[in-house]
Design a protein around this motif. Structure first.
Motif, PDB file in Angstrom:
ATOM      1  N   ILE A 255     116.909 -74.518  14.027  1.00 17.30           N
ATOM      2  CA  ILE A 255     116.219 -74.593  12.733  1.00 17.30           C
ATOM      3  C   ILE A 255     114.964 -75.454  12.853  1.00 17.30           C
ATOM      4  CG2 ILE A 255     116.443 -75.322  10.330  1.00 17.30           C
ATOM      5  CD1 ILE A 255     119.444 -74.714  10.579  1.00 17.30           C
ATOM      6  N   ASP A 256     115.079 -76.572  13.578  1.00 18.34           N
ATOM      7  CA  ASP A 256     113.913 -77.427  13.776  1.00 18.34           C
ATOM      8  C   ASP A 256     112.810 -76.687  14.522  1.00 18.34           C
ATOM      9  OD1 ASP A 256     115.178 -79.480  12.468  1.00 18.34           O
ATOM     10  OD2 ASP A 256     115.862 -80.476  14.302  1.00 18.34           O
TER      11      ASP A 256
ATOM     12  N   VAL B  16     113.356 -70.532   3.044  1.00 18.35           N
ATOM     13  CA  VAL B  16     114.495 -70.493   3.956  1.00 18.35           C
ATOM     14  C   VAL B  16     115.663 -69.861   3.217  1.00 18.35           C
ATOM     15  CG1 VAL B  16     116.073 -71.827   5.383  1.00 18.35           C
ATOM     16  CG2 VAL B  16     113.691 -72.571   5.132  1.00 18.35           C
TER      17      VAL B  16
ATOM     18  N   LEU C 151     111.198 -74.137  11.956  1.00 20.75           N
ATOM     19  CA  LEU C 151     110.401 -74.831  10.934  1.00 20.75           C
ATOM     20  C   LEU C 151     109.222 -75.572  11.565  1.00 20.75           C
ATOM     21  CD1 LEU C 151     113.217 -76.216   8.602  1.00 20.75           C
ATOM     22  CD2 LEU C 151     111.828 -74.158   8.322  1.00 20.75           C
TER      23      LEU C 151
ATOM     24  N   ARG D 271     118.786 -79.876   7.515  1.00 21.19           N
ATOM     25  CA  ARG D 271     117.519 -79.796   8.234  1.00 21.19           C
ATOM     26  C   ARG D 271     116.360 -79.459   7.296  1.00 21.19           C
ATOM     27  NH1 ARG D 271     118.039 -83.177  11.038  1.00 21.19           N
ATOM     28  NH2 ARG D 271     116.031 -82.629  12.002  1.00 21.19           N
ATOM     29  N   VAL D 272     116.607 -78.637   6.290  1.00 23.69           N
ATOM     30  CA  VAL D 272     115.543 -78.340   5.326  1.00 23.69           C
ATOM     31  C   VAL D 272     115.195 -79.591   4.534  1.00 23.69           C
ATOM     32  CG1 VAL D 272     114.959 -77.008   3.271  1.00 23.69           C
ATOM     33  CG2 VAL D 272     116.075 -75.884   5.200  1.00 23.69           C
TER      34      VAL D 272
ATOM     35  N   LEU E 209     120.009 -65.972   8.898  1.00 24.57           N
ATOM     36  CA  LEU E 209     119.062 -67.011   8.495  1.00 24.57           C
ATOM     37  C   LEU E 209     117.654 -66.452   8.609  1.00 24.57           C
ATOM     38  CD1 LEU E 209     118.430 -69.979   7.739  1.00 24.57           C
ATOM     39  CD2 LEU E 209     118.421 -70.481  10.202  1.00 24.57           C
TER      40      LEU E 209
ATOM     41  N   VAL F 131     113.480 -67.339   7.831  1.00 25.84           N
ATOM     42  CA  VAL F 131     112.424 -68.297   7.510  1.00 25.84           C
ATOM     43  C   VAL F 131     111.132 -67.501   7.383  1.00 25.84           C
ATOM     44  CG1 VAL F 131     111.145 -70.340   8.247  1.00 25.84           C
ATOM     45  CG2 VAL F 131     113.597 -70.162   8.728  1.00 25.84           C
TER      46      VAL F 131
ATOM     47  N   LEU G  64     119.682 -68.184   3.703  1.00 26.18           N
ATOM     48  CA  LEU G  64     120.899 -68.012   4.501  1.00 26.18           C
ATOM     49  C   LEU G  64     121.859 -67.150   3.698  1.00 26.18           C
ATOM     50  CD1 LEU G  64     122.592 -68.686   7.023  1.00 26.18           C
ATOM     51  CD2 LEU G  64     123.475 -70.676   5.788  1.00 26.18           C
TER      52      LEU G  64
ATOM     53  N   ALA H 166     115.658 -71.230  19.642  1.00 32.44           N
ATOM     54  CA  ALA H 166     116.301 -70.623  18.479  1.00 32.44           C
ATOM     55  C   ALA H 166     117.032 -69.341  18.862  1.00 32.44           C
ATOM     56  CB  ALA H 166     115.258 -70.334  17.401  1.00 32.44           C
TER      57      ALA H 166
ATOM     58  N   VAL I  59     121.889 -76.107   7.631  1.00 27.06           N
ATOM     59  CA  VAL I  59     120.599 -75.633   7.115  1.00 27.06           C
ATOM     60  C   VAL I  59     120.118 -76.539   5.982  1.00 27.06           C
ATOM     61  CG1 VAL I  59     119.442 -73.735   5.928  1.00 27.06           C
ATOM     62  CG2 VAL I  59     121.002 -73.259   7.827  1.00 27.06           C
TER      63      VAL I  59
END
Length: 407
Positions: free
Chosen positions: A326-327, A345, A330, A289-290, A353, A355, A347, A384, A286
């Motif tokens: 996650i991609d 975001v 987002l 990717r963030v 998780l 968002v 977790l 996802a 996470v």
């Protein structure tokens, strides 16, 4: 099935036994009674020649020597031998008739003796009910034991037949469940009746066909993904030729990320069905990717809030699958909200998780595969969802969308 077949056989056997044994039991009782009556009649009949010529003293001795009680009724009304009253049957026999009549507690046999100078003499003997039914109880017990033995034998045969049917059916069920859990190498052993063997062969053929189709599909996906490497290489060369080093570095990093995604796709396509997935650290994935999306968020004026539980936080999902999930989430934030819209975001320690954005929200059916409200493929949230245990889409207090994944 075993119980139903056993009940069916037991009911059928009992009906057949009742139809056969009840008449036989009645016949045995009638035969026993007739045997006792015939034996008593023969014994009395054997005394008739002596009674026709014997004197009174001889008649008294004759009644006493008989193996069963015999009563002699003389013409003058006197009674010799076993005491017994004069019954209607005795009166009929005095007129020259011989008969067997039912009496209280048994049957009486009376024989009229004609030809004496002093008149007709009547010989009478009595057969009690105990003698009429002698041996009947034992015969009925034998019949009952025979019936019970036949019922138990029928149940044993029915259970054996049921087990011979249930065993291959259970194996077919187990193989189908293994196939449903992606164990495509499972095969059934043809056994049992011809119909079940045919079903087993059809199931094996279906499993093989599914395995072939899945292998061909994975090879097509792998080949298609591999074809993307050529344009990626060309794109990398173009990025390296850019005059601005910073711009070239950013484009090259994006190309590297795309190449890693393609490599992961090829590896996933070639991964054997049912192979265990290597767990990953959700917190690290996470965070990575963030950080990747934060660059684009900075360019579009978005505020990014990241709240991670202390790691490592291991989850039973591959790093590539979790990164793709996650991609996808987002990417929806950037696709469905205007520039300048912030998102957060989160977790938690129990691998949840979340968002949340401050945009206009998402349609109710956006989580369904193929559903899209912005001209996209509609596969993002479905990707996802397949990477998580559950996925929910709700509205935030500020009106935006909240996507929650339970990893």
């Amino acid at each position: 099935m075993r119980r139903r077949l056993a009940l069916l056989v037991a009911a059928t056997t009992c009906l057949v036994l009742v139809a056969f044994l009840v008449p036989l039991a009645v016949l045995l009782r009638a035969v026993a009674a007739d045997r006792a009556v015939v034996a008593a009649t023969a014994e009395v009949q054997s005394l008739v020649p002596f009674a026709a010529t014997a004197s009174l003293t001889e008649l008294t001795d004759l009644a006493g020597r008989s193996s069963r009680p015999v009563t002699v009724y003389l013409p003058d009304g006197s009674v010799l031998g076993a005491p017994a009253g004069r019954t209607p049957a005795v009166e009929l026999a005095a007129r020259g008739n011989s008969l067997t009549a039912a009496a209280h507690g048994g049957r009486e046999i009376v024989v009229g003796v004609q030809g004496r100078s002093d008149g007709a003499v009547v010989l009478r003997t009595f057969v009690p009910d105990a003698e009429l039914s002698r041996g009947v109880t034992r015969a009925w017990l034998v019949l009952a034991g025979l019936g019970l033995t036949l019922v138990l034998l029928g149940l044993f045969v029915a259970d054996w037949l049921a087990r011979s049917l249930i065993r291959p059916i259970g194996e077919l069920s187990a193989v189908s469940h293994r196939l449903a859990h992606a164990e495509l190498t499972a095969r059934a052993t043809p056994a049992g009746p011809p119909e079940l063997r045919e079903v087993a062969g059809a199931l094996n053929h279906l499993a093989g066909r599914i395995q072939d189709l899945l292998r061909a599909e994975r090879e097509d996906v792998a080949d298609l993904s591999h074809r993307l490497r050529t344009p990626l290489t060309a794109l990398r060369l173009e990025a390296e030729s850019l005059g601005d080093p910073a711009e070239a570095s950013r484009v090259t990093a994006a190309v590297d990320g795309l190449e890693r995604a393609v490599t992961g796709l090829i590896r996933e396509a070639r991964r054997p069905s049912g192979a265990p997935v290597e767990p990953c650290d959700a917190a690290a994935v996470v965070r990575e990717r963030v950080a990747f999306w934060s660059v684009l968020a900075e360019d579009t004026g978005r505020t990014v809030t990241l709240d991670l539980a202390p790691g490592p936080l291991m989850v039973a999902t591959g790093a590539d699958d979790l990164g793709a999930a996650i991609d996808a989430v987002l990417g929806n934030v950037f696709a469905h909200t205007p520039d300048g819209t912030g998102f957060a975001v989160t977790l938690t320690a129990d691998a949840v998780l979340t968002v949340a954005d401050e945009g206009p929200g998402l349609p109710p059916d956006v989580a369904e595969r193929g559903a899209s409200g912005a001209g996209s493929t509609g596969l993002g949230l479905d990707i996802a969802r397949r990477a998580a245990r559950t996925l929910t889409v709700s509205a935030s207090p500020r009106g935006g969308a909240v996507v929650t994944l339970h990893l």
